[in-house]
Design an enzyme around this catalytic site. Structure first.
Site, PDB file in Angstrom:
ATOM      1  N   ASN A 109      -3.459  -7.914  13.509  1.00 26.27           N
ATOM      2  CA  ASN A 109      -2.700  -6.842  12.894  1.00 26.27           C
ATOM      3  C   ASN A 109      -1.344  -6.715  13.554  1.00 26.27           C
ATOM      4  OD1 ASN A 109      -4.870  -5.473  11.194  1.00 26.27           O
ATOM      5  ND2 ASN A 109      -5.826  -5.419  13.222  1.00 26.27           N
ATOM      6  N   ARG A 149      -7.859   3.930   9.270  1.00 22.38           N
ATOM      7  CA  ARG A 149      -9.206   3.376   9.425  1.00 22.38           C
ATOM      8  C   ARG A 149      -9.724   3.750  10.820  1.00 22.38           C
ATOM      9  NH1 ARG A 149      -8.235  -2.085   7.830  1.00 22.38           N
ATOM     10  NH2 ARG A 149      -8.666  -1.364   5.716  1.00 22.38           N
ATOM     11  N   ASP A 187       0.695  -3.078   8.276  1.00 23.60           N
ATOM     12  CA  ASP A 187       0.365  -3.841   7.068  1.00 23.60           C
ATOM     13  C   ASP A 187       0.320  -5.354   7.250  1.00 23.60           C
ATOM     14  OD1 ASP A 187       0.500  -1.310   5.619  1.00 23.60           O
ATOM     15  OD2 ASP A 187       2.664  -1.586   5.660  1.00 23.60           O
ATOM     16  N   ASP A 225      -0.510  -8.908   8.412  1.00 24.45           N
ATOM     17  CA  ASP A 225      -1.663  -9.437   9.128  1.00 24.45           C
ATOM     18  C   ASP A 225      -1.599 -10.958   9.133  1.00 24.45           C
ATOM     19  OD1 ASP A 225      -3.007  -6.818   9.312  1.00 24.45           O
ATOM     20  OD2 ASP A 225      -3.294  -7.040   7.154  1.00 24.45           O
ATOM     21  N   GLU A 257       2.457  -5.677   0.557  1.00 25.42           N
ATOM     22  CA  GLU A 257       2.082  -4.327   0.986  1.00 25.42           C
ATOM     23  C   GLU A 257       3.051  -3.814   2.052  1.00 25.42           C
ATOM     24  OE1 GLU A 257      -1.753  -2.053   3.028  1.00 25.42           O
ATOM     25  OE2 GLU A 257      -1.985  -4.118   2.346  1.00 25.42           O
ATOM     26  N   ASP A 309      -0.537  -9.803   3.267  1.00 27.51           N
ATOM     27  CA  ASP A 309      -0.045  -8.459   2.951  1.00 27.51           C
ATOM     28  C   ASP A 309       1.461  -8.263   3.088  1.00 27.51           C
ATOM     29  OD1 ASP A 309      -2.715  -7.804   2.437  1.00 27.51           O
ATOM     30  OD2 ASP A 309      -3.049  -7.169   4.506  1.00 27.51           O
ATOM     31  N   ASP A 363      -0.793   0.837  12.196  1.00 25.86           N
ATOM     32  CA  ASP A 363      -0.941  -0.425  11.476  1.00 25.86           C
ATOM     33  C   ASP A 363       0.269  -0.589  10.558  1.00 25.86           C
ATOM     34  OD1 ASP A 363      -1.723  -1.944   8.951  1.00 25.86           O
ATOM     35  OD2 ASP A 363      -3.430  -2.398  10.238  1.00 25.86           O
TER      36      ASP A 363
END
Length: 177
Positions: free
Chosen positions: A87, A23, A105, A107, A123, A120, A103
């Site tokens: 994060n 991102r 994942d 959070d 994830e 997450d 990052d």
């Protein structure tokens, strides 16, 4: 590693462990820039996802990056108070192109009353297996998740009363009207 200058507009780039871009936040104003801490502010900034989709942030935010911590913190100023999005990530690096971090994942979403939820985890497990996070990284990330929760409970750093508000006041001095 360079140091962004106060008042400079920088890009923030988030990557995944495999080196792929995750991102990009197009414009953040540097409010404080040192080797160890970068504090930035943005409002209605363009964000580009790895698949090319774009969106614009909805509210002013103060971003806190620490070169010694495996997390970063975004304080979003909303009508009902400050909401935080944290994060779990690598410490930041800054070069002349952008402020960059990986990052990982996991959070934490923190509400104005300082209650929080962890997001997450599924994830994280999926990416940990798919990208082969080393065991040492897994341990560092989990330890930093615990440290971040302590910061929230202790109202430390960006969670301290008036931290976000005072940096937002500084951000307003740079904002274009």
């Amino acid at each position: 590693m360079g140091i962004p200058l106060e008042g400079e507009i920088i890009q923030i780039q988030s990557y995944k462990h495999n080196g792929h871009i995750h991102r990009v936040w197009e414009e953040t104003v540097v409010l404080k820039g040192t080797k160890s801490v970068v504090i930035g502010g943005n409002d209605r900034t363009l964000v580009t996802e790895s698949d090319g989709r774009t969106w614009v942030t909805r509210e002013p935010a103060i971003c806190y990056f620490d070169s010694q911590q495996w997390f970063n913190i975004i304080g979003m100023l909303r009508y009902d108070g400050i909401h935080y999005y944290c994060n779990i990530s690598s410490p930041f690096v800054y070069d002349d192109e952008a402020l960059k971090y990986i990052d990982y994942d996991l959070d934490i979403k923190v509400f104005p009353d300082m209650t929080y939820i962890i997001l997450d985890e599924d994830e994280y497990e999926e990416h940990r297996m798919a990208m082969g996070y080393p065991e040492v990284i897994d341990k560092i990330l989990k330890a930093n998740m615990n440290k971040l929760i302590r910061w929230i409970r202790q109202k430390k750093g960006p969670f301290a009363p008036d931290f976000i508000d005072s940096w937002y006041e500084r951000y307003l001095t740079y904002r274009k009207f």
